[in-house]
Design an enzyme around this catalytic site. Structure first.
Site, PDB file in Angstrom:
ATOM      1  N   TYR A   1      -4.416  12.243   0.570  1.00  0.00           N
ATOM      2  CA  TYR A   1      -3.546  11.319  -0.258  1.00  0.00           C
ATOM      3  C   TYR A   1      -2.633  12.167  -1.097  1.00  0.00           C
ATOM      4  O   TYR A   1      -1.195  11.793  -1.160  1.00  0.00           O
ATOM      5  CB  TYR A   1      -4.528  10.701  -1.361  1.00  0.00           C
TER       6      TYR A   1
ATOM      7  N   GLU B   1       0.816  -1.227  -0.030  1.00  0.00           N
ATOM      8  CA  GLU B   1      -0.004   0.083  -0.087  1.00  0.00           C
ATOM      9  C   GLU B   1       0.947   1.305   0.035  1.00  0.00           C
ATOM     10  O   GLU B   1       1.677   1.243   0.656  1.00  0.00           O
ATOM     11  CB  GLU B   1      -1.070   0.127   1.241  1.00  0.00           C
TER      12      GLU B   1
ATOM     13  N   SER C   1     -26.094   6.967 -14.994  1.00  0.00           N
ATOM     14  CA  SER C   1     -25.799   5.644 -14.328  1.00  0.00           C
ATOM     15  C   SER C   1     -26.988   5.587 -13.293  1.00  0.00           C
ATOM     16  O   SER C   1     -27.496   6.285 -13.056  1.00  0.00           O
ATOM     17  CB  SER C   1     -24.717   6.411 -12.960  1.00  0.00           C
TER      18      SER C   1
ATOM     19  N   ASP D   1      -4.233   0.231  -9.347  1.00  0.00           N
ATOM     20  CA  ASP D   1      -5.729  -0.036  -9.532  1.00  0.00           C
ATOM     21  C   ASP D   1      -6.222  -0.266 -10.802  1.00  0.00           C
ATOM     22  O   ASP D   1      -6.851  -1.390 -11.155  1.00  0.00           O
ATOM     23  CB  ASP D   1      -6.661   1.495  -9.152  1.00  0.00           C
TER      24      ASP D   1
ATOM     25  N   SER E   1     -13.519   1.518  -7.101  1.00  0.00           N
ATOM     26  CA  SER E   1     -14.751   1.792  -7.840  1.00  0.00           C
ATOM     27  C   SER E   1     -14.472   2.640  -9.181  1.00  0.00           C
ATOM     28  O   SER E   1     -14.781   2.527 -10.361  1.00  0.00           O
ATOM     29  CB  SER E   1     -15.813   2.263  -7.299  1.00  0.00           C
ATOM     30  N   SER E   2     -13.432   3.823  -8.865  1.00  0.00           N
ATOM     31  CA  SER E   2     -13.041   4.820  -9.838  1.00  0.00           C
ATOM     32  C   SER E   2     -12.273   4.133 -10.946  1.00  0.00           C
ATOM     33  O   SER E   2     -12.782   4.358 -12.024  1.00  0.00           O
ATOM     34  CB  SER E   2     -12.513   5.834  -9.222  1.00  0.00           C
TER      35      SER E   2
ATOM     36  N   ASP F   1       2.896   2.124  -4.928  1.00  0.00           N
ATOM     37  CA  ASP F   1       2.796   2.174  -6.202  1.00  0.00           C
ATOM     38  C   ASP F   1       3.267   3.381  -7.014  1.00  0.00           C
ATOM     39  O   ASP F   1       3.946   3.397  -7.909  1.00  0.00           O
ATOM     40  CB  ASP F   1       1.318   1.791  -6.868  1.00  0.00           C
TER      41      ASP F   1
ATOM     42  N   GLU G   1      -7.159   9.797 -14.597  1.00  0.00           N
ATOM     43  CA  GLU G   1      -7.474  10.324 -13.118  1.00  0.00           C
ATOM     44  C   GLU G   1      -6.637  11.495 -12.494  1.00  0.00           C
ATOM     45  O   GLU G   1      -7.098  12.354 -11.885  1.00  0.00           O
ATOM     46  CB  GLU G   1      -7.438   9.057 -12.180  1.00  0.00           C
TER      47      GLU G   1
END
Length: 400
Positions: A243, A36, A70, A191, A141-142, A39, A179
């Site tokens: 983040y 974690e 959606s 991801d 999910s993104s 990356d 992103e």
């Protein structure tokens, strides 16, 4: 209807748009066994795809517009030009209301593909999105939405070079770029790579610098084990800055140490001695030791010692909590109570500050472990957590 039901989603598309879908594509979320915040430091990760994911029904349109709707979002949907240089596209990026910001993930993917694929081949499309992957739970999910959109647009417009194994690695980079540039989230490559490259029954050992990967068998059931996902129901919003601050701290530490990235730190004690800032020392200690834990986990799996992963997971959690400082109370309680109830180990997953934890437990103790975590949450008057059993699944693909 579930997100994995392509015919139902195609029927919903026809009802929403008044014409048939040309196909349905699906991309999974992911769980990271270990590795974690390594990356974006050019390090190693070990994720696998989960059965839950995001599905996209799509059809081309000839007016240069990308329209996204959606089944999980209220409202009529969002329509923007597929050309990112169009004034309307720029205006939407600058002024879109919060209720439409989710559309930046598919729209950004389309804009990056439009710039990357020769001759402006990527044209307009209508998309209908459905998901059975909880948002904000640390299950990516993104990235699943980006990757399902990317596959759909590439197939609709004949960008076949991005659909094979080598092309999928490039497609992961493009989704990551979307992103970064259009969502404002400085994520690593894990991801998107997991969503596009994973195979059933395996974890993906990924070198985030080279992009090279290896499929590592993950026979948890054969070892009498289950990997339990604990959705703490404590949501995160990673674009709010935490983040990004962690990433910036890592970059400052690498610059101070004179290395391209923290992956290149070979002598941890000397590196720590060279840093005056205690925060940067903590960040370096986590990243360097976490990379070692990834390599150790791969070694255990290849040696048939999956049961020994638990200690590595717990060590990772402690490091994320104390050195990287991204854990949260729901994850800490879940990991502690699970081990008291007989789990072999566990850790928070995802970027942190909310989301999910994973717990490695003997298969015959799943119910006891789950109830111990529920009871701990009840004592604290927290919302009851949600549990999923993590099963390594296939990566993104066309369903219909």
């Amino acid at each position: 209807m579930t997100s994995a039901d392509p015919r139902a989603l195609a029927a919903a598309f026809a009802e929403a748009y008044g014409r048939p879908a040309e196909g349905v594509w699906r991309a999974p979320g992911r769980i990271n066994v270990i590795g974690e915040h390594t990356d974006y430091n050019d390090g190693f990760v070990l994720p696998f795809a989960v059965p839950q994911g995001v599905s996209v029904a799509a059809a081309r349109r000839d007016d240069g517009v990308l329209e996204v709707r959606s089944l999980q979002a209220a409202g009529a949907g969002v329509a923007v030009p597929v050309d990112p240089r169009a004034p309307e596209a720029r205006r939407w990026r600058e002024t879109a209301p919060q209720r439409e910001r989710w559309a930046a993930y598919p729209a950004g993917t389309a804009w990056v593909l439009r710039e990357h694929v020769p001759d402006g081949r990527i044209g307009g499309a209508s998309l209908l999105i459905d998901a059975d992957l909880p948002q904000g739970a640390g299950l990516s999910s993104s990235a699943a939405l980006e990757c399902a959109t990317a596959l759909a647009l590439c197939e609709l417009y004949g960008a076949d070079g991005l659909l094979g194994a080598a092309g999928r690695r490039e497609l992961a980079r493009l989704a990551q770029r979307a992103e970064h540039e259009y969502v404002g989230m400085p994520c690593g490559i894990m991801d998107q790579s997991a969503s596009l490259l994973c195979t059933a029954g395996h974890a993906l050992m990924l070198d985030c610098r080279s992009g090279l990967s290896t499929q590592v068998p993950l026979p948890l059931a054969d070892a009498g084990l289950s990997l339990l996902i604990v959705d703490t129901r404590m949501r995160h919003e990673l674009v709010d800055g935490d983040y990004g601050r962690r990433r910036a701290e890592c970059e400052r530490a690498a610059e101070a140490l004179g290395v391209p990235a923290l992956r290149d730190v070979k002598d941890l004690p000397s590196a720590l001695d060279a840093l005056d800032d205690p925060v940067l020392r903590r960040r370096v200690q986590h990243v360097v030791t976490e990379n070692h834990r990834v390599e150790a986990a791969v070694g255990l799996l290849r040696a048939g010692a999956a049961a020994e992963l638990g200690a590595l997971l717990t060590a990772s959690h402690i490091s994320l909590r104390d050195q990287f400082e991204v854990s949260w109370p729901g994850a800490d309680v879940a990991v502690e109570e699970a081990q008291r109830a007989g789990a072999r180990g566990g850790r928070m997953v995802g970027g942190g500050f909310g989301g999910s934890a994973i717990v490695l437990t003997p298969a015959d103790r799943v119910d006891q472990v789950s109830e111990a975590i529920r009871a701990a949450y009840r004592r604290r008057e927290w919302e009851e957590p949600r549990f999923l059993t993590a099963v390594p699944a296939d990566g993104a693909r066309r369903l219909l």
